[in-house]
Write an enzyme that holds these catalytic residues in place. Structure first.
Site, mmCIF file in Angstrom:
data_model
loop_
_atom_site.group_PDB
_atom_site.id
_atom_site.type_symbol
_atom_site.label_atom_id
_atom_site.label_comp_id
_atom_site.label_asym_id
_atom_site.label_seq_id
_atom_site.Cartn_x
_atom_site.Cartn_y
_atom_site.Cartn_z
ATOM 1 N N GLU A 6 50.991 38.662 -68.093
ATOM 2 C CA GLU A 6 50.219 38.075 -69.186
ATOM 3 C C GLU A 6 49.733 39.122 -70.175
ATOM 4 O O GLU A 6 48.806 38.871 -70.940
ATOM 5 C CB GLU A 6 49.027 37.307 -68.616
ATOM 6 N N TYR B 122 51.546 28.707 -74.933
ATOM 7 C CA TYR B 122 51.382 29.741 -75.948
ATOM 8 C C TYR B 122 52.307 29.617 -77.150
ATOM 9 O O TYR B 122 52.334 30.509 -78.000
ATOM 10 C CB TYR B 122 51.552 31.117 -75.290
ATOM 11 N N GLU C 78 42.941 24.681 -60.581
ATOM 12 C CA GLU C 78 42.496 26.062 -60.470
ATOM 13 C C GLU C 78 41.318 26.321 -61.402
ATOM 14 O O GLU C 78 41.012 25.503 -62.273
ATOM 15 C CB GLU C 78 43.629 27.046 -60.767
ATOM 16 N N GLY D 105 41.808 32.446 -71.811
ATOM 17 C CA GLY D 105 42.427 33.012 -73.003
ATOM 18 C C GLY D 105 41.586 32.795 -74.247
ATOM 19 O O GLY D 105 40.837 31.819 -74.356
#
Length: 345
Positions: free
Chosen positions: A20, A221, A275, A281
Protein backbone atom coordinates in the site's frame (compact mmCIF):
# COMPACT_ATOMS: atom_id res chain seq x y z
CA UNK A 1 -12.96 23.52 13.81
CA UNK A 2 -10.15 22.30 16.07
CA UNK A 3 -8.48 24.99 18.18
CA UNK A 4 -4.72 24.80 18.59
CA UNK A 5 -2.88 26.75 21.23
CA UNK A 6 0.68 26.38 19.98
CA UNK A 7 2.39 26.01 16.63
CA UNK A 8 3.44 22.37 16.31
CA UNK A 9 6.29 20.75 14.45
CA UNK A 10 4.60 17.73 12.90
CA UNK A 11 6.17 14.81 11.09
CA UNK A 12 3.86 13.32 8.46
CA UNK A 13 5.10 9.75 8.10
CA UNK A 14 4.34 8.04 4.77
CA UNK A 15 5.64 5.45 2.31
CA UNK A 16 6.97 2.28 3.87
CA UNK A 17 7.48 -1.11 2.30
CA UNK A 18 3.99 -2.61 2.12
CA UNK A 19 1.87 -3.16 -0.98
CA UNK A 20 0.00 0.00 0.00
CA UNK A 21 3.02 2.28 -0.36
CA UNK A 22 1.54 4.31 -3.24
CA UNK A 23 -1.70 4.91 -1.35
CA UNK A 24 0.30 5.95 1.71
CA UNK A 25 2.30 8.47 -0.30
CA UNK A 26 -0.93 10.00 -1.62
CA UNK A 27 -2.45 10.11 1.86
CA UNK A 28 0.70 11.69 3.31
CA UNK A 29 0.95 14.34 0.62
CA UNK A 30 -2.69 15.37 1.12
CA UNK A 31 -2.31 15.55 4.92
CA UNK A 32 0.98 17.49 4.74
CA UNK A 33 -0.51 20.09 2.39
CA UNK A 34 -3.59 20.51 4.59
CA UNK A 35 -1.56 21.00 7.77
CA UNK A 36 0.89 23.39 6.10
CA UNK A 37 -2.04 25.48 4.88
CA UNK A 38 -3.10 25.83 8.52
CA UNK A 39 0.28 27.04 9.72
CA UNK A 40 1.90 23.86 11.01
CA UNK A 41 5.62 23.30 10.62
CA UNK A 42 5.43 20.05 8.66
CA UNK A 43 8.30 17.62 8.12
CA UNK A 44 7.59 15.08 5.39
CA UNK A 45 9.08 11.73 6.44
CA UNK A 46 9.05 9.29 3.52
CA UNK A 47 10.13 5.80 4.58
CA UNK A 48 11.81 3.30 2.27
CA UNK A 49 11.99 -0.50 2.26
CA UNK A 50 14.35 -0.79 5.25
CA UNK A 51 13.27 2.01 7.49
CA UNK A 52 13.99 0.96 11.09
CA UNK A 53 17.26 2.80 11.58
CA UNK A 54 16.17 5.42 9.05
CA UNK A 55 13.11 6.34 11.12
CA UNK A 56 15.07 6.50 14.38
CA UNK A 57 17.69 8.81 12.88
CA UNK A 58 15.03 11.02 11.31
CA UNK A 59 13.15 11.33 14.60
CA UNK A 60 16.34 12.38 16.38
CA UNK A 61 17.07 15.11 13.84
CA UNK A 62 13.50 16.36 13.40
CA UNK A 63 12.67 17.06 17.07
CA UNK A 64 8.98 16.57 16.45
CA UNK A 65 6.10 17.57 18.69
CA UNK A 66 3.96 14.84 17.13
CA UNK A 67 3.89 12.30 14.29
CA UNK A 68 0.92 12.06 11.94
CA UNK A 69 0.92 8.50 10.62
CA UNK A 70 -0.18 8.26 7.01
CA UNK A 71 1.19 4.73 6.66
CA UNK A 72 -0.86 1.76 5.49
CA UNK A 73 -0.28 -1.97 5.61
CA UNK A 74 2.43 -4.16 7.05
CA UNK A 75 5.11 -2.55 9.28
CA UNK A 76 3.30 0.79 9.19
CA UNK A 77 -0.18 -0.05 10.43
CA UNK A 78 0.53 -3.17 12.48
CA UNK A 79 2.19 -1.67 15.55
CA UNK A 80 5.83 -1.72 14.43
CA UNK A 81 6.25 2.01 13.75
CA UNK A 82 4.02 2.74 16.72
CA UNK A 83 6.50 0.85 18.91
CA UNK A 84 9.42 2.89 17.58
CA UNK A 85 7.54 6.12 18.36
CA UNK A 86 6.74 4.91 21.88
CA UNK A 87 10.45 4.28 22.48
CA UNK A 88 11.34 7.67 20.98
CA UNK A 89 8.68 9.34 23.15
CA UNK A 90 7.06 11.02 20.13
CA UNK A 91 3.24 11.25 20.40
CA UNK A 92 1.57 9.76 17.33
CA UNK A 93 -1.84 9.52 15.72
CA UNK A 94 -3.86 6.34 15.57
CA UNK A 95 -4.12 3.41 17.93
CA UNK A 96 -1.69 1.82 20.37
CA UNK A 97 0.87 -0.85 19.49
CA UNK A 98 -1.44 -3.64 20.68
CA UNK A 99 -4.64 -2.34 19.08
CA UNK A 100 -2.81 -1.71 15.79
CA UNK A 101 -1.41 -5.24 15.77
CA UNK A 102 -4.77 -6.84 16.58
CA UNK A 103 -6.64 -4.89 13.92
CA UNK A 104 -4.06 -5.66 11.22
CA UNK A 105 -4.10 -9.39 11.96
CA UNK A 106 -7.44 -10.53 10.50
CA UNK A 107 -7.40 -13.80 12.46
CA UNK A 108 -6.75 -12.18 15.84
CA UNK A 109 -9.28 -9.45 15.09
CA UNK A 110 -11.94 -12.05 14.35
CA UNK A 111 -11.09 -13.91 17.54
CA UNK A 112 -11.54 -10.69 19.51
CA UNK A 113 -14.84 -10.01 17.73
CA UNK A 114 -16.13 -13.42 18.73
CA UNK A 115 -14.97 -12.93 22.31
CA UNK A 116 -16.94 -9.67 22.48
CA UNK A 117 -20.03 -11.00 20.65
CA UNK A 118 -19.40 -8.87 17.57
CA UNK A 119 -20.81 -10.79 14.57
CA UNK A 120 -18.31 -11.57 11.81
CA UNK A 121 -18.61 -14.00 8.85
CA UNK A 122 -17.57 -17.63 9.50
CA UNK A 123 -13.99 -18.41 8.50
CA UNK A 124 -11.01 -20.71 8.69
CA UNK A 125 -7.30 -20.21 8.02
CA UNK A 126 -4.88 -21.88 5.61
CA UNK A 127 -1.10 -21.67 5.87
CA UNK A 128 1.26 -21.39 2.93
CA UNK A 129 3.00 -24.60 4.05
CA UNK A 130 -0.22 -26.66 3.91
CA UNK A 131 -0.69 -29.15 1.10
CA UNK A 132 -3.38 -27.71 -1.16
CA UNK A 133 -4.11 -31.21 -2.44
CA UNK A 134 -5.74 -31.81 0.94
CA UNK A 135 -7.80 -28.64 0.65
CA UNK A 136 -10.99 -30.55 -0.17
CA UNK A 137 -10.89 -32.24 3.25
CA UNK A 138 -10.01 -28.99 5.00
CA UNK A 139 -12.80 -27.06 3.30
CA UNK A 140 -15.29 -29.85 3.92
CA UNK A 141 -18.88 -28.66 3.98
CA UNK A 142 -17.94 -24.98 4.39
CA UNK A 143 -19.57 -24.27 1.04
CA UNK A 144 -19.08 -21.77 -1.80
CA UNK A 145 -18.67 -18.99 -2.69
CA UNK A 146 -15.98 -17.76 -0.30
CA UNK A 147 -13.77 -14.69 0.04
CA UNK A 148 -10.03 -15.33 0.38
CA UNK A 149 -7.81 -12.71 2.05
CA UNK A 150 -4.18 -12.50 3.15
CA UNK A 151 -4.13 -12.64 6.93
CA UNK A 152 -2.14 -9.45 7.42
CA UNK A 153 -2.66 -7.10 4.47
CA UNK A 154 -4.95 -4.15 3.88
CA UNK A 155 -6.62 -2.23 1.02
CA UNK A 156 -8.10 -5.50 -0.28
CA UNK A 157 -4.71 -6.55 -1.69
CA UNK A 158 -4.79 -10.21 -2.67
CA UNK A 159 -8.54 -10.53 -2.01
CA UNK A 160 -10.44 -12.91 -4.29
CA UNK A 161 -13.91 -14.40 -4.51
CA UNK A 162 -13.86 -18.16 -5.20
CA UNK A 163 -16.80 -20.30 -6.31
CA UNK A 164 -15.16 -23.71 -6.58
CA UNK A 165 -12.29 -25.76 -5.19
CA UNK A 166 -10.05 -24.93 -8.15
CA UNK A 167 -10.80 -21.24 -7.82
CA UNK A 168 -10.09 -21.51 -4.10
CA UNK A 169 -6.65 -22.96 -4.78
CA UNK A 170 -5.87 -20.13 -7.19
CA UNK A 171 -7.15 -17.56 -4.70
CA UNK A 172 -4.96 -18.99 -1.96
CA UNK A 173 -1.92 -18.92 -4.24
CA UNK A 174 -2.54 -15.20 -4.82
CA UNK A 175 -3.05 -14.55 -1.09
CA UNK A 176 0.22 -16.32 -0.29
CA UNK A 177 2.05 -13.78 -2.46
CA UNK A 178 1.19 -11.24 0.27
CA UNK A 179 1.28 -13.35 3.42
CA UNK A 180 2.21 -16.77 4.79
CA UNK A 181 -1.39 -17.35 5.90
CA UNK A 182 -4.81 -16.67 4.43
CA UNK A 183 -8.34 -16.28 5.76
CA UNK A 184 -11.09 -18.19 3.94
CA UNK A 185 -14.31 -16.38 4.79
CA UNK A 186 -17.86 -17.37 3.91
CA UNK A 187 -19.28 -15.04 1.29
CA UNK A 188 -22.14 -12.99 2.68
CA UNK A 189 -24.43 -11.32 0.15
CA UNK A 190 -25.12 -7.81 1.34
CA UNK A 191 -24.36 -4.11 1.13
CA UNK A 192 -20.92 -2.94 2.20
CA UNK A 193 -21.11 -0.08 4.67
CA UNK A 194 -18.19 1.75 6.27
CA UNK A 195 -18.45 3.68 9.54
CA UNK A 196 -16.11 6.49 10.55
CA UNK A 197 -15.15 7.06 14.18
CA UNK A 198 -13.08 9.94 15.56
CA UNK A 199 -11.88 9.96 19.17
CA UNK A 200 -14.67 7.59 20.16
CA UNK A 201 -17.35 9.66 18.42
CA UNK A 202 -19.21 7.91 15.61
CA UNK A 203 -19.35 10.26 12.59
CA UNK A 204 -21.66 8.34 10.28
CA UNK A 205 -21.90 5.49 7.77
CA UNK A 206 -21.33 5.48 4.01
CA UNK A 207 -22.68 2.88 1.58
CA UNK A 208 -20.34 1.49 -1.08
CA UNK A 209 -21.53 0.18 -4.46
CA UNK A 210 -18.57 -1.09 -6.54
CA UNK A 211 -19.38 -1.29 -10.25
CA UNK A 212 -17.62 -4.65 -10.60
CA UNK A 213 -19.40 -6.15 -7.60
CA UNK A 214 -16.28 -6.73 -5.50
CA UNK A 215 -14.75 -3.85 -3.56
CA UNK A 216 -11.14 -4.72 -4.39
CA UNK A 217 -8.00 -2.59 -4.64
CA UNK A 218 -8.93 -1.24 -8.09
CA UNK A 219 -12.45 -0.32 -6.97
CA UNK A 220 -11.10 1.43 -3.87
CA UNK A 221 -8.53 3.66 -5.52
CA UNK A 222 -9.71 4.23 -9.10
CA UNK A 223 -12.03 7.24 -9.43
CA UNK A 224 -15.34 6.27 -11.04
CA UNK A 225 -15.12 2.56 -10.19
CA UNK A 226 -17.39 2.85 -7.14
CA UNK A 227 -20.57 4.72 -6.22
CA UNK A 228 -20.94 6.14 -2.72
CA UNK A 229 -24.10 7.00 -0.82
CA UNK A 230 -23.70 9.18 2.25
CA UNK A 231 -25.46 8.52 4.51
CA UNK A 232 -25.95 4.80 3.84
CA UNK A 233 -29.44 4.04 2.52
CA UNK A 234 -30.76 2.25 5.60
CA UNK A 235 -33.88 2.72 7.74
CA UNK A 236 -33.14 4.99 10.74
CA UNK A 237 -33.35 2.22 13.34
CA UNK A 238 -31.04 -0.05 11.37
CA UNK A 239 -28.66 2.81 10.63
CA UNK A 240 -28.27 3.44 14.36
CA UNK A 241 -27.72 -0.29 14.91
CA UNK A 242 -24.89 -0.32 12.34
CA UNK A 243 -23.22 2.66 14.04
CA UNK A 244 -23.49 0.93 17.41
CA UNK A 245 -22.01 -2.30 16.05
CA UNK A 246 -19.07 -0.43 14.51
CA UNK A 247 -18.42 1.28 17.84
CA UNK A 248 -18.43 -2.08 19.63
CA UNK A 249 -15.99 -3.54 17.10
CA UNK A 250 -13.52 -0.69 17.60
CA UNK A 251 -13.83 -1.01 21.37
CA UNK A 252 -13.25 -4.78 21.19
CA UNK A 253 -9.80 -4.12 19.70
CA UNK A 254 -9.06 -1.08 21.87
CA UNK A 255 -8.78 1.31 18.91
CA UNK A 256 -8.43 5.07 19.39
CA UNK A 257 -8.07 8.17 17.22
CA UNK A 258 -9.45 7.98 13.68
CA UNK A 259 -10.95 4.59 12.87
CA UNK A 260 -12.91 3.13 9.96
CA UNK A 261 -14.99 -0.01 10.46
CA UNK A 262 -16.01 -2.10 7.43
CA UNK A 263 -19.30 -3.99 7.68
CA UNK A 264 -21.77 -5.99 5.58
CA UNK A 265 -25.50 -5.33 5.92
CA UNK A 266 -27.73 -8.12 4.61
CA UNK A 267 -31.32 -8.16 3.44
CA UNK A 268 -32.07 -10.59 6.26
CA UNK A 269 -31.62 -7.98 8.99
CA UNK A 270 -28.10 -9.16 9.89
CA UNK A 271 -24.90 -7.16 10.09
CA UNK A 272 -21.34 -8.49 10.08
CA UNK A 273 -18.07 -6.73 10.85
CA UNK A 274 -15.36 -7.44 8.30
CA UNK A 275 -12.44 -5.47 9.75
CA UNK A 276 -11.33 -2.35 11.59
CA UNK A 277 -8.82 0.06 10.06
CA UNK A 278 -6.65 1.98 12.53
CA UNK A 279 -5.01 4.26 9.91
CA UNK A 280 -7.73 4.95 7.33
CA UNK A 281 -6.75 6.32 3.93
CA UNK A 282 -6.70 10.07 3.41
CA UNK A 283 -6.73 10.23 -0.41
CA UNK A 284 -9.34 11.85 -2.68
CA UNK A 285 -11.21 8.54 -2.94
CA UNK A 286 -10.83 7.54 0.72
CA UNK A 287 -13.92 6.92 2.79
CA UNK A 288 -13.11 8.55 6.12
CA UNK A 289 -12.81 12.06 4.60
CA UNK A 290 -16.16 11.53 2.82
CA UNK A 291 -17.84 10.48 6.07
CA UNK A 292 -16.21 13.31 8.03
CA UNK A 293 -17.26 15.90 5.44
CA UNK A 294 -20.91 14.90 5.88
CA UNK A 295 -20.41 15.30 9.64
CA UNK A 296 -19.18 18.88 9.18
CA UNK A 297 -15.40 18.40 8.93
CA UNK A 298 -13.57 19.93 6.00
CA UNK A 299 -10.46 17.97 5.08
CA UNK A 300 -8.20 20.37 6.97
CA UNK A 301 -10.49 20.18 10.01
CA UNK A 302 -10.28 16.40 9.92
CA UNK A 303 -6.48 16.44 9.72
CA UNK A 304 -6.28 18.83 12.68
CA UNK A 305 -8.73 16.75 14.71
CA UNK A 306 -6.70 13.59 14.06
CA UNK A 307 -3.49 15.42 14.96
CA UNK A 308 -5.06 16.69 18.18
CA UNK A 309 -5.53 13.06 19.28
CA UNK A 310 -1.81 12.23 18.92
CA UNK A 311 -0.42 10.74 22.11
CA UNK A 312 1.73 8.05 23.68
CA UNK A 313 -0.13 4.97 24.86
CA UNK A 314 2.25 3.41 27.36
CA UNK A 315 1.11 3.85 30.99
CA UNK A 316 2.75 6.69 32.89
CA UNK A 317 4.30 5.92 36.28
CA UNK A 318 2.33 7.80 38.94
CA UNK A 319 5.38 8.43 41.11
CA UNK A 320 9.12 8.03 40.84
CA UNK A 321 10.41 4.91 42.62
CA UNK A 322 12.43 5.48 45.78
CA UNK A 323 16.13 4.73 45.73
CA UNK A 324 15.55 1.70 47.96
CA UNK A 325 12.99 0.34 45.49
CA UNK A 326 15.43 0.80 42.62
CA UNK A 327 18.13 -1.08 44.52
CA UNK A 328 15.72 -3.93 45.30
CA UNK A 329 14.63 -4.05 41.65
CA UNK A 330 18.20 -4.09 40.39
CA UNK A 331 19.13 -6.82 42.89
CA UNK A 332 16.09 -8.87 41.88
CA UNK A 333 17.00 -8.59 38.20
CA UNK A 334 20.59 -9.58 38.92
CA UNK A 335 19.47 -12.61 40.93
CA UNK A 336 17.10 -13.62 38.12
CA UNK A 337 19.89 -13.42 35.53
CA UNK A 338 22.14 -15.48 37.82
CA UNK A 339 19.48 -18.20 38.14
CA UNK A 340 19.07 -18.31 34.35
CA UNK A 341 22.82 -18.66 33.86
CA UNK A 342 23.03 -21.44 36.47
CA UNK A 343 20.14 -23.34 34.88
CA UNK A 344 21.85 -23.18 31.50
CA UNK A 345 25.10 -24.69 32.79
Amino acid sequence: MVERQVRKRVGVVMGGSSGERDVSLRSGAAVAEALEARGYDVVRITLGDRFGAELCATLQRARLDAAFLALHGRLGEDGCVQGVLELAQVPYTGSSVLASALAMDKLKAKEMFRLHNVPTPPYYTVGANQDLEELDAVHGSFGFPVIVKPRGEGSSLGVTKAGSLEELKSALALAFEFDDAAIVERFVAGTEVNVGILDGKVLGAIEIVPKKGLYDYEAKYTPGMTEYHMPARLPPTRYRGVLNLAERAAQALGCTGAVRVDLLVTGGENEYVLEVNTLPGMTQTSLLPKIAEAAGYEFGDLCEAILASARLHQPVRRRAPAASELRLSERGQAEKRLRLVKSAI
